[in-house]
Design an enzyme around this catalytic site. Structure first.
Site, PDB file in Angstrom:
ATOM      1  N   ARG A 182      -0.694 -25.097  21.900  1.00 22.86           N
ATOM      2  CA  ARG A 182       0.597 -25.802  21.751  1.00 22.86           C
ATOM      3  C   ARG A 182       0.498 -27.303  22.001  1.00 22.86           C
ATOM      4  O   ARG A 182       1.508 -27.968  22.180  1.00 22.86           O
ATOM      5  CB  ARG A 182       1.691 -25.223  22.655  1.00 22.86           C
ATOM      6  CG  ARG A 182       1.812 -23.727  22.591  1.00 22.86           C
ATOM      7  CD  ARG A 182       2.878 -23.298  21.581  1.00 22.86           C
ATOM      8  NE  ARG A 182       2.641 -21.904  21.211  1.00 22.86           N
ATOM      9  CZ  ARG A 182       2.939 -21.378  20.042  1.00 22.86           C
ATOM     10  NH1 ARG A 182       3.465 -22.110  19.108  1.00 22.86           N
ATOM     11  NH2 ARG A 182       2.722 -20.121  19.780  1.00 22.86           N
ATOM     12  N   LEU A 183      -0.720 -27.831  22.032  1.00 21.51           N
ATOM     13  CA  LEU A 183      -0.862 -29.293  22.204  1.00 21.51           C
ATOM     14  C   LEU A 183      -0.863 -29.933  20.812  1.00 21.51           C
ATOM     15  O   LEU A 183      -1.869 -30.444  20.342  1.00 21.51           O
ATOM     16  CB  LEU A 183      -2.119 -29.611  23.013  1.00 21.51           C
ATOM     17  CG  LEU A 183      -2.054 -29.085  24.457  1.00 21.51           C
ATOM     18  CD1 LEU A 183      -3.331 -29.397  25.216  1.00 21.51           C
ATOM     19  CD2 LEU A 183      -0.859 -29.677  25.199  1.00 21.51           C
TER      20      LEU A 183
END
Ligand SMILES: Cc1cc2nc3c(=O)[nH]c(=O)nc-3n(C[C@H](O)[C@H](O)[C@H](O)COP(=O)(O)O)c2cc1C
Length: 205
Positions: A182-183
């Protein structure tokens, strides 16, 4: 997934439209269906938002073009509030593009040219559909299609006066690329006026 190369592309871009075009070109090759599908948000006179899919039909430095019926719900909402937001998501690439800005009606000549390039059945359909208005039965639509098919015979089908192109002239364009855990990477381009310089920044995901 975002690669180092794409990160460099972001950093090097001084305006957003060529990057948008290059992502769009990549999506044409990788998306199984409708890479042009774009969710278009408008708001009515009371500020209540509305959203639906349209097809993105043009990207250039003057804006993002789509076509619709000016008497549809979206057409009426735009008449009351000439601003829109849009988003495209290409699952095959793990990429999203968002944009916001005022909307302009494109020239009649440009709408005519695009309308003329459409399949004949779609041209007849544009005449037959009173988009977003109440339809008494499917048969009534088929009757309208038959009426306009007969009316225009085998000749050229003119563009209906209520069918036209709109251009979103974005002051905000965001490129989102999926990252691991999720970066994700988010790069935003903003400008204050239509011809103003673009300012670029990265946002937390
Ligand atoms: C993938 C996709 C593409 C669409 N493209 C268009 C389009 O380019 N123009 C259009 O008027 N409607 C298009 N539609 C139909 C709209 O989503 C919508 O049903 C219609 O325009 C009426 O919306 P409105 O009542 O909010 O005006 C598309 C629908 C889908 C699912």
């Amino acid at each position: 997934m975002l690669t180092g190369l794409e990160t460099r592309d972001f950093a090097a871009a001084s305006e957003p439209f060529s990057l948008f075009q290059s992502w769009f070109d990549a999506a044409q090759k990788s998306e199984p269906n409708d890479p042009e599908a774009m969710a278009l948000a408008t708001a009515d006179a009371n500020g209540l938002p509305n959203v639906r899919m349209v097809l993105l039909k043009g990207i250039d430095s003057s804006g993002i073009t789509f076509y619709t019926n000016s008497e549809s719900a979206k057409g009426r909402e735009l008449q009351a509030n000439m601003q829109a937001a849009a988003v495209l998501h290409w699952k095959s690439l793990g990429r999203q593009v968002r944009l916001r800005g005022p909307v302009e009606i494109i020239s009649a000549k440009e709408s005519d040219e695009y309308f003329a390039s459409r399949p004949r059945q779609s041209q007849i359909g544009a005449w037959a559909s009173q988009q977003s208005r109440s339809l008494e039965s499917r048969f009534a639509l088929e009757r309208a299609v038959a009426k306009y098919a007969a009316k225009y015979g085998f000749g050229e089908v003119p563009r209906p006066p209520n069918w036209q192109g709109y251009k979103i002239v974005p002051f905000y364009l965001e490129f989102w690329a999926e990252g691991t855990f999720r970066l994700h990477d988010r790069i935003v381009f903003r400008r204050h006026t239509e011809l103003g310089a673009w300012r670029q920044e990265r946002l937390y995901p």
